[in-house]
Each structure stands twice: as C-alpha cells, then as structure tokens.
Design a protein around this motif. Structure first.
Motif, PDB file in Angstrom:
ATOM      1  N   ALA A 149       0.826  -1.208   0.000  1.00  0.00           N
ATOM      2  CA  ALA A 149       0.000   0.000   0.000  1.00  0.00           C
ATOM      3  C   ALA A 149       0.861   1.260   0.000  1.00  0.00           C
ATOM      4  O   ALA A 149       0.570   2.223  -0.724  1.00  0.00           O
ATOM      5  CB  ALA A 149      -0.922  -0.013   1.220  1.00  0.00           C
ATOM      6  N   ASN A 150       1.921   1.251   0.783  1.00  0.00           N
ATOM      7  CA  ASN A 150       2.782   2.446   0.820  1.00  0.00           C
ATOM      8  C   ASN A 150       3.520   2.643  -0.494  1.00  0.00           C
ATOM      9  O   ASN A 150       3.722   3.778  -0.940  1.00  0.00           O
ATOM     10  CB  ASN A 150       3.774   2.365   1.992  1.00  0.00           C
ATOM     11  CG  ASN A 150       3.152   2.898   3.266  1.00  0.00           C
ATOM     12  OD1 ASN A 150       2.991   4.104   3.429  1.00  0.00           O
ATOM     13  ND2 ASN A 150       2.763   1.996   4.146  1.00  0.00           N
ATOM     14  N   MET A 151       3.930   1.529  -1.130  1.00  0.00           N
ATOM     15  CA  MET A 151       4.567   1.654  -2.447  1.00  0.00           C
ATOM     16  C   MET A 151       3.564   2.239  -3.435  1.00  0.00           C
ATOM     17  O   MET A 151       3.886   3.139  -4.224  1.00  0.00           O
ATOM     18  CB  MET A 151       5.109   0.291  -2.912  1.00  0.00           C
ATOM     19  CG  MET A 151       6.413  -0.042  -2.210  1.00  0.00           C
ATOM     20  SD  MET A 151       7.036  -1.750  -2.317  1.00  0.00           S
ATOM     21  CE  MET A 151       6.463  -2.356  -3.833  1.00  0.00           C
ATOM     22  N   ALA A 152       2.315   1.749  -3.369  1.00  0.00           N
ATOM     23  CA  ALA A 152       1.281   2.242  -4.288  1.00  0.00           C
ATOM     24  C   ALA A 152       0.989   3.726  -4.039  1.00  0.00           C
ATOM     25  O   ALA A 152       0.834   4.504  -4.988  1.00  0.00           O
ATOM     26  CB  ALA A 152       0.001   1.416  -4.112  1.00  0.00           C
ATOM     27  N   LEU A 153       0.944   4.120  -2.767  1.00  0.00           N
ATOM     28  CA  LEU A 153       0.687   5.536  -2.444  1.00  0.00           C
ATOM     29  C   LEU A 153       1.779   6.439  -3.023  1.00  0.00           C
ATOM     30  O   LEU A 153       1.496   7.499  -3.598  1.00  0.00           O
ATOM     31  CB  LEU A 153       0.619   5.740  -0.921  1.00  0.00           C
ATOM     32  CG  LEU A 153      -0.693   5.366  -0.231  1.00  0.00           C
ATOM     33  CD1 LEU A 153      -0.550   5.490   1.278  1.00  0.00           C
ATOM     34  CD2 LEU A 153      -1.828   6.262  -0.729  1.00  0.00           C
ATOM     35  N   ALA A 154       3.037   6.001  -2.860  1.00  0.00           N
ATOM     36  CA  ALA A 154       4.152   6.805  -3.371  1.00  0.00           C
ATOM     37  C   ALA A 154       4.062   6.922  -4.892  1.00  0.00           C
ATOM     38  O   ALA A 154       4.176   8.017  -5.457  1.00  0.00           O
ATOM     39  CB  ALA A 154       5.486   6.188  -2.956  1.00  0.00           C
TER      40      ALA A 154
END
Ligand SMILES: [Zn+2]
Length: 379
Positions: A149-154
């Motif tokens: 999720a954090n990779m996708a947000l970035a």
C-alpha cells in the motif's frame, strides 16, 4: 470542515476525520468478512485504519515542510478517498513547492523501506507473491499488505498530473524555466490529459473509485489553472484601485436595522464602523443576517461589529490582499494610504475586480477565474 471530528493533534496540527470516513472502514471490513467471517471483518477494518494512518503521515510530511517555509497548516483532513493537508498561503519559490510536494511521497517511501526491513527480518517476504484475498488475517498479511500500500501511495501520488504531488513537482520544475503562469497552464493541461486517460482505463477495467479520483484530478487541474490566472490578474492591481470609494460608513450607535436597510437598498454588503474618521470595527453582511435571525435588529452596531480590522497599504497588490484575507480568515480589510484610511475591500470586491479586470486589454486574457484566495489543498 463540517461533519468532521478531531482524532489526533501531531506537532500542533489537528488531524480531523470526516464523518463519511466510516465508509472506507466498512468497505475494508466487508472485503475481508466474505472469506474470513467476523475475524476477517475486524482485520479488514484494522487494515483500513492502518492505511489511513500512513495517509495521515503522508499529509504530515507535506504539512511540516510547508510550515518550515512559512505556510500555515489549518488542518489535515482524512476523507474516504484520501487525505488533504489544508495549507494557507502559497510557497514563495518553486523550490519550496517542489520540496513540499516531494515530502508526502517521501514519507511513504520511508514507510515502505521500514516495512521491507521488518518483513525481511521476520522472514515474511516470500509470502508477497501469494498475497491476496486467499491469505488469512495474520501479522504477515498485514505487514506485507501495508508494504504494498505504501509503495502504491508513493507511485500514485507521483503521477505528474496536477493537483497530485507529481503534478506539483512538474509545475515547480517548469516554473523555474518559464515562470509560474505558463508552468501552471502546461502542468494543468498535462494533468487533464492524464486524468482523461486514467478515467478511460478505470471505466474499461471497472475501477469505479479510480474513475472518481481521475474526475477529481481533472477538476483540480482546472481549479489550479483558475487560481493561477487570478493570481496573475490580481498581482498587477494595487489595493488602492479596488476599494469602494462611495462606501456608506456606520457609526457605533447605528442599529443593525440601519445596516440591513443599506444592504437592501445598495450593492454594499460590508460596512466600516467609523469614529472620528477612523475605522474602529467592521460589520459584514453575515454579521447583520445573524443578528437579524436572532431578533437583534435593534442592537447597536458597536456591540456586534468585528473589532479587529486588518490593515493593508494602498500600494499592495490585490493578490497580496487575497493572501492576507485567507491567512487572517477575514472577509474584509481596511486600505490605508500611509496613516490615512481610504476604504474597505471585501471578498465581493475581489471577485468583482477579478471579473472586470480579466476583460482589460492584453497582456491579460479572458477566461473564467473563480477563486482568488490562495488556499491550497495538498493531497
Ligand atoms: Zn501528497
């Protein structure tokens, strides 16, 4: 914002959650309850809360860097479709905008790096390939899911579509080369092309949330363009040109009913309350209506007026006036030539100036500009 309530205060910044936020928690619960029952529902809800904690930290990244560059952070607001950092003012230099924009995704990159490390140490990483609805609620699932999720947000936020962070980075970069006006119109155009492409992709692949977000990006780009155009127009006009020269002033012992009568019979909506040639307060249309609604029509103006009158010099540009109004949350400012009081400028006067000035001859060119106040929402 209405219908929102405070959940945290970090570094002096309120983190507020909108009432509709419950929807996304319910969606998370629903998604996991199908296969894993009540335990899955709890797990899904917890995942959503953890995801939005990451979103809040992303906004906090923007906020702290913005504050470092002199902007005011009004609040961080969490909505079902994401977070917003409400900033007042605008970055002074393109480099500041660039750094403020990068700070959000940088937080997600840092979180992803930390989660990668934790997952690696715990030996969870091999599970990444079979992560999906089939994997049951577990610490491993949660940590791997949050890593993704954090990779996708970035990645998503760095799409170069204004008003996404990537679009702001693009605009700031272009600003350094061609100035803010052309940079904004180029970045807004690119943003809208990408938004249309995303919308088409979302419709074809059935991602309704993505379709909605791309619609917001499209509208956001228009808004950015309008704000920049307003700034260009208003930046050239001194406050001394736009104040109301035929304004009716009130005396402290006038009544609210007198003000109401003036509003009814003239175009004026805001009144300076004068004592011996000096404004000692301001009464706005909103104040008058509120007083009338409370049955206080016969009350003295002196008891209801706003006593804080924000002063601006007649030589300051209307763009600076708009910024000041937004920073001080005031609907009117008093224009002074040195120590001499000239008159008031209100939100209505600003809108009027914007409407009329855009039809003046070149170099200014037409188009609808709707919002003058530099109040930015960083997602
Ligand atoms: Zn952001």
């Amino acid at each position: 914002m209405k219908w929102s309530f405070k959940v945290a205060r970090i570094a002096g910044i309120d983190v507020n959650v909108h009432a509709t936020f419950g929807l996304i928690v319910a969606v998370g619960a629903l998604e996991w309850s199908g296969r894993h029952g009540a335990q899955g529902a709890l797990f899904g809800a917890a995942l959503m809360l953890a995801l939005f904690a990451c979103v809040a930290l992303h906004e906090l990244g923007h906020s702290l860097v913005a504050r470092r560059f002199g902007l005011t952070v009004r609040e961080i607001l969490l909505l079902p479709i994401g977070g917003v950092a409400m900033l007042v003012g605008r970055p002074e230099r393109p480099l500041h905008e660039l750094l403020i924009a990068l700070a959000g995704p940088a937080v997600n990159v840092a979180l992803a790096a930390a989660l990668l490390l934790v997952n690696g140490v715990l030996g969870f990483l091999p599970g990444l390939t079979e992560l999906g609805a089939a994997s049951g609620p577990s610490l491993q699932t949660a940590l791997l899911w949050l890593l993704g999720a954090n990779m996708a947000l970035a990645v998503f936020n760095m799409i170069p579509a204004l008003p996404l962070d990537g679009g702001r980075v693009l605009r700031a970069g272009l600003s350094m080369a061609v100035g803010p006006a052309r940079a904004t119109s180029a970045a807004a155009a690119i943003g809208q092309v990408i938004a249309v492409a995303l919308f088409a992709f979302a419709l074809i692949s059935g991602h309704l949330v993505l379709a909605f977000i791309s619609l917001l990006v499209f509208l956001g780009a228009s808004q950015e363009r309008a704000t920049e155009r307003a700034r260009t127009i208003l930046g050239d006009v001194p406050a001394g040109r736009a104040y109301n020269r035929r304004a009716i002033a009130l005396s402290p012992c006038d009544r609210v009913n007198d003000a109401a009568e003036h509003i009814l019979t003239t175009y004026q909506t805001d009144f300076a309350v004068m004592l011996e040639g000096e404004p000692i307060g301001v009464l706005t249309r909103a104040d008058v209506i509120r007083a009338l609604a409370e049955g206080a029509g016969s009350a003295y103006v002196a008891g209801l007026m706003r006593r804080e009158v924000v002063r601006v010099g007649a030589d300051r540009s209307l763009d600076e006036v708009a910024r000041l109004m937004s920073e001080k949350s005031t609907p009117v400012v008093a224009v002074y030539d040195g120590e001499r009081y000239l008159g008031l400028i209100s939100h209505e006067d600003m809108a009027e100036a914007l409407t009329l000035l855009q039809f003046l001859p070149a170099p200014r060119q037409g188009g609808a500009a709707s919002q003058a106040a530099p109040r930015a929402q960083w997602t």
